[in-house]
Design an enzyme around this catalytic site. Sequence first.
Site, PDB file in Angstrom:
ATOM      1  NE  ARG A 190      -2.730   0.272   3.457  1.00 48.38           N
ATOM      2  CZ  ARG A 190      -2.420   0.981   4.539  1.00 48.38           C
ATOM      3  NH1 ARG A 190      -2.423   2.307   4.487  1.00 48.38           N
ATOM      4  NH2 ARG A 190      -2.109   0.379   5.665  1.00 48.38           N
ATOM      5  CE1 TYR A 245     -15.733   8.154 -16.914  1.00 50.54           C
ATOM      6  CE2 TYR A 245     -14.629   8.615 -14.836  1.00 50.54           C
ATOM      7  CZ  TYR A 245     -15.242   7.729 -15.696  1.00 50.54           C
ATOM      8  OH  TYR A 245     -15.381   6.417 -15.339  1.00 50.54           O
ATOM      9  CE  LYS A 256     -11.236   5.206 -19.711  1.00 52.13           C
ATOM     10  NZ  LYS A 256     -11.198   5.152 -18.263  1.00 52.13           N
ATOM     11  CG  ASP A 292      -9.376  13.491 -16.664  1.00 49.25           C
ATOM     12  OD1 ASP A 292      -8.456  12.965 -17.310  1.00 49.25           O
ATOM     13  OD2 ASP A 292     -10.424  12.897 -16.372  1.00 49.25           O
TER      14      ASP A 292
END
Length: 392
Positions: free
Chosen positions: A55, A108, A205, A180
């Site tokens: 983590r 988005y 993406k 973004d």
Amino acid sequence: MSKLETSLIHEGEHFNTTNSVVSPIYQTSTYFADEDIASFAHAATAPKYPEFYHRHGNPTNSQVAAVIAKLEKTEDALVLATGMAAISTAILAVVQAGDHVVVQNAHYSAALIFMRDFLQQYGVEVTPVDQTDNAAFEKAIRSNTKLIYIETPSNPNLDITDLEFIGKLGKERGITTMIDNTFASPINQVPATYGIDVIVHSATKYLGGHSDLTAGAICGTKEFIDKAWRRSLVLGASLSPFDSWLLLRGLKTLSLRVRQINENTLSLAQWLSGHPLIQKVIYVGLPSHPQHTLAKKQMQGFTGMLCIEVAGADEQAQFARAQALLNGLKLFSNAVSLGGVESLIAHPASMWGASHTAEQRKKSGITAGLLRISVGIEHIDDLIADFEQALS
């Protein structure tokens, strides 16, 4: 200084301490501790330490982050499990209850829901504006504005935000600016060169490029990434070792993929523009796009995303024709996501209809006849032929 294509292959190689040419997958949750307690304490607290607990960090995650930071021309980067993990973590590293955020009408969908539902439920005010209107951003700023959050080209309507204006506005007012950059990719657009402070990506993406992983990235100064990393520790969205390895592999061909996709998309957009059953083609690379001049100024390529609106007398007729076109296409799969090597097409009104009101869809440019296309690397003649037979 290495050229971009070389950096994609070799940046961050020092994190691979083995003799393997391809970085290994560190499929472990924890690492042997140093016998020195002081060293152990450093590993437990140092941001993104690669060999303490997954983590906190992972050697491959560190290498991937180095490549993405190099691409975005920022000091550092952090990779997380999804694009939304990157967006939410980065925003929560900036704002708290009582603060104000300026956003766009078109974002988005999941990001819009995060702004509308999550942030406002926890006492953060949010003001959406028309991203094509610079004055609207300036007018929306309040004394408690801490963040301007933008997305350009926007999803799905491909509006453009003036990066130079936003970067300068943020610096003048002491407000963090965040973008973004998923739709453009750092091959086509580097927001840091216009003064944007923080860049986020859905690395699922274009950065990954093969539709086989989910990941997110945050890029910024080392100070900001350290702060975002501390947020990520408690939010818990660490990137898995295997997805990290897949992302590193995908990044190696990023420039080749995006350049071919850019070329294909422009050719397809030009062909679609002349078809009588297509009412509108929205692509920033076409002179018909109302912000084409701005896009040329701040982008090196025009992305693989375009939208078309099918002709129809009313919404019902448009919807029926959109459905018929989706059914007729063979190479373009009707699927969500984007930026992979394969071509995809989706109907935004159906994808996001349940989470947006009619007014919100209208502001985002989402109509019954709108189709969002993510162009892949197939041969352009085959892609055009597929649309030709489907439209016939």
